[in-house]
Design an enzyme around this catalytic site. Structure first.
Site, PDB file in Angstrom:
ATOM      1  N   ALA A 257       3.958  74.279 110.188  1.00 41.68           N
ATOM      2  CA  ALA A 257       4.565  73.014 109.769  1.00 41.68           C
ATOM      3  C   ALA A 257       3.636  71.836 110.023  1.00 41.68           C
ATOM      4  O   ALA A 257       3.683  70.831 109.313  1.00 41.68           O
ATOM      5  CB  ALA A 257       5.886  72.803 110.517  1.00 41.68           C
ATOM      6  N   ASP A 303     -35.969  55.582  89.376  1.00 41.26           N
ATOM      7  CA  ASP A 303     -37.150  55.675  88.537  1.00 41.26           C
ATOM      8  C   ASP A 303     -37.324  54.340  87.814  1.00 41.26           C
ATOM      9  O   ASP A 303     -36.404  53.522  87.765  1.00 41.26           O
ATOM     10  CB  ASP A 303     -36.976  56.827  87.540  1.00 41.26           C
ATOM     11  CG  ASP A 303     -38.280  57.258  86.914  1.00 41.26           C
ATOM     12  OD1 ASP A 303     -39.329  56.707  87.296  1.00 41.26           O
ATOM     13  OD2 ASP A 303     -38.251  58.138  86.040  1.00 41.26           O
ATOM     14  N   ASN A 651       3.801  64.093 108.478  1.00 37.62           N
ATOM     15  CA  ASN A 651       3.729  65.167 109.468  1.00 37.62           C
ATOM     16  C   ASN A 651       4.359  64.769 110.798  1.00 37.62           C
ATOM     17  O   ASN A 651       4.950  65.603 111.489  1.00 37.62           O
ATOM     18  CB  ASN A 651       2.264  65.575 109.692  1.00 37.62           C
ATOM     19  CG  ASN A 651       1.824  66.651 108.725  1.00 37.62           C
ATOM     20  OD1 ASN A 651       1.809  66.426 107.525  1.00 37.62           O
ATOM     21  ND2 ASN A 651       1.483  67.815 109.236  1.00 37.62           N
ATOM     22  N   THR A 684       8.060  67.001  97.318  1.00 34.26           N
ATOM     23  CA  THR A 684       8.300  65.575  97.097  1.00 34.26           C
ATOM     24  C   THR A 684       7.066  64.710  97.345  1.00 34.26           C
ATOM     25  O   THR A 684       6.928  63.634  96.762  1.00 34.26           O
ATOM     26  CB  THR A 684       9.436  65.100  98.019  1.00 34.26           C
ATOM     27  OG1 THR A 684       9.068  65.311  99.376  1.00 34.26           O
ATOM     28  CG2 THR A 684      10.718  65.862  97.715  1.00 34.26           C
TER      29      THR A 684
END
Length: 875
Positions: A257, A303, A651, A684
Site C-alpha cells: 500500500a 556547432d 500515500n 481515481t
C-alpha cells in the site's frame, strides 16, 4: 609479400590480384553492429529499478493472499513498459547508418580497362576514378587531380570544400563537388577514418539521464520506507497478539500500500505529453527521458555551420580599385539589389563578376521550389553575384583554353578564356602576382575585420603563346577587386543565445571552421565580444580536468576540432557536473552526440548518422527551437514534482488508517483496505496526475537557472508529508469515526461491522478522493493559492476531476466493484464531512505557501560580469 607491399601500375590490378586481396582483406564494408533484439529492448523497460520495485510489490501481494492486487500491479508495469517501448521503437542505428555513406558502384581501372564495380569489392591499391557528384568509397591517396573540390563537412565540420592535390588524402564518406581525379585505395572497410568514427559512436553508451538517476533515487527511498513500514507493522501485529502468519500477511499488504502504484505510468505518460508538445514546436524527441533532460541542461555545445549559421555563402560587398558595391538579396535567389559607388562603377563590377564566375563551376540552381547551391557554396555565391549584376549565364561563350586548378601551395586558380587569363584566390596570393602592387590592404583589413571571407579576382591580357604552367599564366596580373562573402547567422540565433544566458545556460561554440571565422560569427550572434578567446583543437589540454576547467565558462569558442576533440569536451564538461547538450549535424558529431547527456541533431540539414545518434532532432534546424524545447523540458521537470507531490500526499492519507489500527493495538478497525488503496492509486488518482503533467510552462521558467536539486527534496517532502498529507489523513479518520457515531456507535462500545463498516469505509474512501481533488488544484503552483491560478490554463485538469468523481461514484455504487472493495456509499453525514476535505486542503495549502514564500526579486544568479535579478518562479 603482403598486400600492402604491392604497388599498382597504371593499368590497375589484375582480376587475380583483386581476388587474392579480397581473400586477405575482406569486403570494403563498415563493421556491422548487431542490433539489439526488440524483445531485449522491451525487457529493458520491464527491469529498470523503478519497474523492479513494482514487480516486487506485485509478488508480495500474491504472498499476502491478494491475487487481485498482484495482478493489477503487474498489468500496470507491463502496460507502462509497452507504452514506453512503442514510444522509443526507433532503435539507434548510428553505426549502421554510416554504411549508407558508401556508394553502391565505383569506377576503377582493372586489367587496363575502366569498369564499374560494387563499392564493397574495392581492395587496397585499386585505382579509382573520381568525378563531380561521386561519394568517396574508401580512404584514397590522390594520384592525379584536376580542379578537385571535396566536401568534407560530414567528417570535419568544415563548411568550405577542400581542394586536395596530388599526394593528398581523401576519405570515405566525403563528396566530390567539383573536378576529377585518379586515386589509389589506401584503406578499406574497418580501417577507414569513417570506420574509426563508427567505432567511436558504437562505443558510446547512452549516458544515464538526470531523470533516470532521480527516479532510481526515488525508487530506493520508497523501497526503504516500504520495508521499514512493513517491519514496523509486522512487529506491532506480533505485539497485539496477532498470529505470526497473519501479521506477516498484513505487513506485506501495508508494504504494498505504501508503494504509489500510479506514479510509474504517470511519469511515462507525462513525458509522452511533453514530447508531443515539443513536436508541435518542431523538436522531435527520440527518447522520452530526453524531455526532462533538456530542462536540466546547464551547458550547450553548439556547432556553427548549419546550426548558428545558414550554411549558405552570399556576396555582401565588392571592393574595386575605382569604387565599391554592396549586394543584398535572399540566399541564392538570383534577384537582388546592387548599389555601386560611384554609380558608374557597374561596368567594373560586371567585369569582376564575369571573371569570378568563369573561374568557378559551382552554380545556383532552382530545385523543389527554392534556390540552392549546386557544387561549391562559395562558387554558387559568385554565380549569384554575376546574375544580380545583370550578367546572364555564359551560354554560348567560347570554352576554356586552359585551366589551372586551385592547390594549397598557390592558394589560387585560373582559367584561360579567349585571350584573357582570369584568376581568383586568396588576396595575398593574388597581390603578389599583380603588377603594379595593388593598394588594397586597407580594404582587405576592413572586410576581414568584419568576419567576412575575402577572395581576390584578377586578370591579364594574353599576348604570347598559351601558358603551359600556372606560374606562367598567373603573372603580371591586374587586380579587378575583392569579393567579401558571409555565411549569415540564422534568423533568431542571437535572440536564442540571449535567452540561454537569461536561463542560466552556458553556451560553447565548437566548429571545424577557421578560428577567425568562428570568432566573427560568435561576435555577430552575441556569443562573445572582441576579447573572447578562440581555442583550436590542437591547443586543447590533454588532461580532462584542465580541459573542463578551460571551457567551463560562457561564450567559449573552439575551432578546428576533430570528432575525438568533441568527445573529450563532452566528457570533460560532464565530469565537472554539467548536464551537456551537444548539437551537431555531421557524421563527425555522432560520437559526441551519444556521449552528451542529450544529443541534438539537425533534422533538415543533418545526416542520418547524427539524427540516429541523437536524443532530440530539430525539425526546422533552428537553434531557437532548442530554447523552446528547454522551456518545455523545465516545465516537465516542474510537472513531475507536481504529480509526485500529488501522489505522495495520497500515500500519507492511505497509510494513516493502518497507523491508527497499529496504535490502537488492533482494536480500531481499518478505515480502508489494500484494494481500496490500489483503487485510489491507479483508479481515481491517475487522470488528475496526468493533467498536472500537462501543466503549461510558467511565465518565467526561462528567467532563472536550471533546477539542480532532487525531484524529491526536503521542500517537497515537507509539503506532502508535513502539510497536505496529514490534513487529508486527519479528516479521513475523522469522517470514518463520525460515520460510526451517526450510525449510533458510542466510544467504549465494539465497533459495528457489516453495512455500517462498509458505509464508514466508503466515507473515508470518498474523503481521500475529495481531498485529492483539492490537492490537484493546489499542486499547480508552489507559490500561489488555488484561487489565484487561472483554470483556463489547464482545462484538462477540469475534465480529469470530473472523470475522477465519476470513478468514485462507480467504486461506491456499482455493486460488484463496491463488494470487491468492501465498501458502500457513505451516509449523508459521512458525505458532508468528506466534502469538508476540499476547503480544508485548500486552506492548509494557502497557509503553507504564505509562510514559505520568498520575498519577490530576491532570487539571483551570476553570469560573467553581471548579476541578474529574477522574478518569482511561477511553479
Amino acid at each position: 609479400m603482403s598486400a600492402v607491399d604491392l604497388v599498382t601500375g597504371r593499368h590497375g590490378l589484375t582480376a587475380a590480384e583483386v581476388a587474392r586481396r579480397q581473400e586477405l582483406e575482406g569486403l570494403n564494408a563498415l563493421p556491422v553492429r548487431r542490433a539489439t533484439p526488440a524483445w531485449r529492448r522491451f525487457a529493458g523497460e520491464m527491469v529498470h529499478f523503478f519497474a523492479l520495485l513494482f514487480w516486487v510489490a506485485g509478488a508480495l501481494a500474491f504472498v499476502a493472499g491478494m491475487p487481485q492486487l498482484g495482478i493489477a500491479v503487474f498489468v500496470v508495469v507491463v502496460l507502462n513498459g509497452l507504452f514506453a517501448f512503442v514510444q522509443e521503437q526507433r532503435a539507434e542505428h548510428a553505426a549502421e547508418r554510416l554504411r549508407n555513406l558508401l556508394p553502391r558502384k565505383v569506377t576503377v581501372v582493372r586489367d587496363a580497362a575502366v569498369v564499374q564495380v560494387p563499392a564493397d569489392q574495392l581492395v587496397t591499391d585499386d585505382v579509382v576514378l573520381l568525378a563531380e557528384g561521386d561519394r568517396v568509397s574508401a580512404d584514397l591517396r590522390l594520384d592525379r587531380a584536376h580542379a578537385l573540390a571535396v566536401d568534407t563537412s560530414a567528417l570535419t565540420g568544415e563548411s568550405v570544400p577542400e581542394h586536395p592535390g596530388t599526394g593528398d588524402g581523401v576519405y570515405a564518406g566525403c563528396f566530390i563537388v567539383e573536378g576529377e581525379a585518379q586515386a589509389i585505395v589506401v584503406a578499406i572497410g574497418e580501417r577507414t577514418r569513417l570506420a574509426g568514427i563508427a567505432k567511436l559512436t558504437q562505443a558510446q553508451r547512452p549516458a544515464l539521464t538526470p531523470l533516470r538517476r532521480e527516479l532510481d533515487r526515488i525508487s530506493r527511498i520508497i523501497a526503504a520506507v516500504a520495508i521499514v513500514v512493513g517491519v514496523v507493522f509486522f512487529s506491532l501485529a506480533l505485539l497485539v497478539g496477532t498470529p505470526a502468519s497473519d501479521g506477516f500477511l498484513f505487513a506485506v499488504g501495508v508494504t504494498v500500500a505504501v508503494v504509489p502504484c500510479g506514479l510509474l505510468p504517470t511519469v511515462t505518460l507525462s513525458l509522452a505529453m511533453g514530447a508531443q508538445r515539443m513536436a508541435e514546436r518542431h523538436a522531435l524527441v527520440r527518447h522520452l527521458e530526453a524531455v526532462e533532460t533538456l530542462g536540466s541542461t546547464t551547458l550547450i555545445c553548439t556547432d556553427k555551420t548549419g546550426t548558428l549559421t545558414q550554411n549558405e555563402m552570399s556576396v555582401v560587398e565588392v571592393w574595386m580599385p575605382g569604387g565599391a558595391a554592396t549586394i543584398s538579396g535572399d540566399g541564392y535567389e538570383p534577384t537582388g539589389e546592387v548599389t555601386c559607388t560611384p554609380t558608374d562603377g557597374l561596368a567594373s563590377l560586371r567585369e569582376l563578376a564575369r571573371a569570378a564566375r568563369r573561374c568557378s563551376s559551382g552554380r545556383a540552381a532552382h530545385r523543389d521550389g527554392e534556390w540552392v547551391a549546386q557544387g561549391d557554396p562559395m562558387e554558387a555565391a559568385l554565380d549569384v553575384l554575376a546574375r544580380r549584376a545583370g550578367i546572364d549565364e555564359d551560354a554560348g561563350t567560347r570554352p576554356e583554353r586552359a585551366r589551372f586548378p586551385f592547390d594549397a601551395r598557390r592558394r589560387r586558380m585560373s582559367v584561360v578564356v579567349d585571350d584573357r587569363v582570369l584568376v581568383k584566390g586568396a588576396p595575398d596570393a593574388i597581390f603578389s602576382r599583380c603588377m603594379p602592387q595593388p593598394r588594397a590592404t586597407d580594404a582587405l583589413h576592413r572586410l576581414a575585420g568584419r568576419g567576412l571571407r575575402v577572395i581576390a579576382v584578377a586578370a591579364r591580357q594574353l599576348t604570347g603563346p598559351l601558358p603551359t604552367t600556372a606560374d606562367e599564366a598567373e603573372a603580371e596580373l591586374t587586380l579587378l577587386g575583392l569579393v567579401a562573402l558571409e555565411d549569415p547567422p540564422r534568423r533568431g540565433a542571437a535572440a536564442a543565445l540571449a535567452a540561454c544566458r537569461r536561463a542560466g545556460i552556458q553556451v560553447v561554440m565548437i566548429t571545424g571552421d577557421h578560428p577567425e571565422t568562428a570568432r566573427a560569427i560568435a561576435r555577430e550572434v552575441g556569443l562573445g565580444g572582441l576579447g573572447t578567446p578562440v581555442y583550436t583543437g590542437h591547443e586543447l589540454p590533454s588532461a580532462p580536468a584542465e580541459l573542463g576547467e578551460l571551457l567551463d565558462r560562457d561564450a567559449a569558442v573552439v575551432a578546428r576540432v576533430t570528432p575525438e576533440d568533441k568527445l573529450r569536451i563532452a566528457r570533460a564538461l560532464q565530469a565537472r557536473g554539467h548536464v551537456v547538450a551537444m548539437t551537431g549535424d555531421g557524421v563527425n558529431d555522432a560520437p559526441a552526440l551519444r556521449e552528451a547527456a542529450i544529443g541534438v541533431a539537425m533534422g533538415k540539414s543533418g545526416t542520418d548518422v547524427a539524427r540516429e545518434a541523437s536524443d532530440l532532432v530539430l525539425l526546422d534546424d533552428d537553434f531557437g527551437t532548442i530554447v523552446a524545447a528547454v522551456e518545455q523540458g523545465r516545465a516537465t521537470f516542474a510537472n513531475i514534482r507536481r504529480f509526485l507531490t500529488y501522489h505522495l500526499t495520497d500515500n500519507v492519507a492511505e497509510l494513516a488508517p493502518f497507523v491508527a489500527w497499529a496504535l490502537s493495538g488492533g482494536t480500531f478497525p481499518l478505515a480502508i483496505g489494500v484494494l481500496q488503496v490500489l483503487a485510489l492509486d491507479i483508479g481515481t488518482d491517475v487522470l488528475p496526475a496526468l493533467a498536472l503533467g500537462a501543466e503549461p510552462p510558467a511565465p518565467h521558467v526561462l528567467e532563472r537557472p536550471p533546477a539542480r536539486g532532487h525531484l524529491l527534496d526536503r521542500k517537497l517532502f515537507a509539503r506532502a508529508f508535513g502539510v497536505l498529507g496529514p490534513v487529508e489523513a486527519a479528516i479521513g479518520l475523522a469522517v470514518f469515526v463520525v460515520s460510526f457515531l451517526a450510525a449510533g456507535w458510542r466510544p467504549g462500545e465494539s465497533f459495528p461491522t457489516g453495512p455500517v463498516l462498509a458505509a464508514s469505509s466508503g466515507a473515508a474512501f470518498t474523503e481521500i478522493v475529495f481531498g485529492q481533488v483539492a490537492n490537484a488544484f493546489a499542486c499547480r503552483s508552489t507559490i500561489r493559492p488555488v484561487w489565484r491560478i487561472p483554470l483556463s490554463t489547464n482545462r484538462l485538469l477540469l475534465s480529469a476531476v470530473v472523470a475522477e468523481i465519476s470513478m468514485l461514484a462507480a467504486f461506491l455504487y456499482i455493486p460488484p466493484l463496491a463488494h470487491l472493495l468492501d465498501q458502500s456509499g457513505p451516509t449523508g453525514t459521512g458525505a458532508l464531512v468528506a466534502l469538508s476535505a476540499i476547503p480544508a486542503v485548500v486552506a492548509a495549502d494557502a497557509l503553507q505557501k504564505h509562510f514559505s514564500r520568498r520575498p519577490r526579486g530576491r532570487m539571483s544568479y551570476s553570469l560573467p560580469g553581471k548579476a541578474t535579478k529574477l522574478p518569482d518562479p511561477a511553479t
